[in-house]
Design a protein around this motif. Sequence first.
Motif, PDB file in Angstrom:
ATOM      1  N   VAL A   8      54.558  55.820  24.094  1.00 34.87           N
ATOM      2  CA  VAL A   8      54.032  55.528  25.425  1.00 34.87           C
ATOM      3  C   VAL A   8      53.878  54.020  25.582  1.00 34.87           C
ATOM      4  O   VAL A   8      53.573  53.319  24.621  1.00 34.87           O
ATOM      5  N   GLU A   9      54.155  53.554  26.798  1.00 33.37           N
ATOM      6  CA  GLU A   9      53.985  52.140  27.112  1.00 33.37           C
ATOM      7  C   GLU A   9      53.610  51.988  28.585  1.00 33.37           C
ATOM      8  O   GLU A   9      53.626  52.970  29.338  1.00 33.37           O
ATOM      9  N   LEU A  59      48.847  59.845  21.448  1.00 38.50           N
ATOM     10  CA  LEU A  59      50.243  59.396  21.480  1.00 38.50           C
ATOM     11  C   LEU A  59      50.401  57.964  21.007  1.00 38.50           C
ATOM     12  O   LEU A  59      51.465  57.572  20.549  1.00 38.50           O
ATOM     13  N   GLY A  60      49.361  57.177  21.175  1.00 35.75           N
ATOM     14  CA  GLY A  60      49.421  55.775  20.768  1.00 35.75           C
ATOM     15  C   GLY A  60      48.419  54.964  21.552  1.00 35.75           C
ATOM     16  O   GLY A  60      47.536  55.508  22.228  1.00 35.75           O
ATOM     17  N   PHE A  68      45.867  56.413  24.356  1.00 32.15           N
ATOM     18  CA  PHE A  68      46.487  57.324  25.308  1.00 32.15           C
ATOM     19  C   PHE A  68      46.536  58.705  24.662  1.00 32.15           C
ATOM     20  O   PHE A  68      47.274  58.925  23.702  1.00 32.15           O
ATOM     21  N   TRP A  69      45.731  59.615  25.192  1.00 33.82           N
ATOM     22  CA  TRP A  69      45.611  60.987  24.685  1.00 33.82           C
ATOM     23  C   TRP A  69      46.351  61.949  25.603  1.00 33.82           C
ATOM     24  O   TRP A  69      46.448  61.718  26.813  1.00 33.82           O
ATOM     25  N   LEU A 126      51.142  63.381  14.795  1.00 31.98           N
ATOM     26  CA  LEU A 126      50.249  62.448  15.494  1.00 31.98           C
ATOM     27  C   LEU A 126      48.804  62.877  15.273  1.00 31.98           C
ATOM     28  O   LEU A 126      48.515  64.070  15.132  1.00 31.98           O
ATOM     29  N   PRO A 127      47.873  61.924  15.278  1.00 35.13           N
ATOM     30  CA  PRO A 127      46.459  62.268  15.115  1.00 35.13           C
ATOM     31  C   PRO A 127      45.962  63.138  16.272  1.00 35.13           C
ATOM     32  O   PRO A 127      46.454  63.042  17.405  1.00 35.13           O
ATOM     33  N   THR A 128      44.993  63.972  15.988  1.00 40.29           N
ATOM     34  CA  THR A 128      44.367  64.806  17.021  1.00 40.29           C
ATOM     35  C   THR A 128      42.908  64.414  17.179  1.00 40.29           C
ATOM     36  O   THR A 128      42.342  63.701  16.342  1.00 40.29           O
ATOM     37  N   GLY A 129      42.311  64.930  18.226  1.00 42.42           N
ATOM     38  CA  GLY A 129      40.891  64.674  18.467  1.00 42.42           C
ATOM     39  C   GLY A 129      40.019  65.159  17.323  1.00 42.42           C
ATOM     40  O   GLY A 129      38.985  64.562  17.022  1.00 42.42           O
TER      41      GLY A 129
END
Length: 134
Positions: A8-9, A59-60, A68-69, A126-129
């Motif tokens: 994401v950007e 996402l990043g 950005f989740w 990717l990391p999660t909450g």
Amino acid sequence: MGTRVRRVELTDAANELVAELTAGHGPVMFHQSGGCCDGSAPMCYPRGEFRVGGTDVLLGHVAGDTPFWMSAGQYAYWRHTHLTVDVVPGRGSGFSLEAPEGVRFLLRSRLLNDEEWERVEAEPPLPTGAETTG
């Protein structure tokens, strides 16, 4: 392995708006839910005022350290894409911080190319909450 594939950007206009919102509200975050309230648009909240769910995916980071989740359900549909957050005129129907400015954030997407997808497949999830919020 190197750095992760950037998922994401922000466009320059979105980056400028995030800087303005951060100046007025302090650190911010994005969340893409896919639910009600302009569900196809990313929502921008003051950091700490939106509780990330345990299955939400990070996402990043954009604009420096702005997370950005995305909800797990949305990520299942969008996992093959690169997302670009843009700004367009008009008012969204959600609770996002930019609404009073007469603009709204909007996602633009493209499919990851073959090289990016191969790298994504080789990366750890990717990391999660659940992993980041305790």
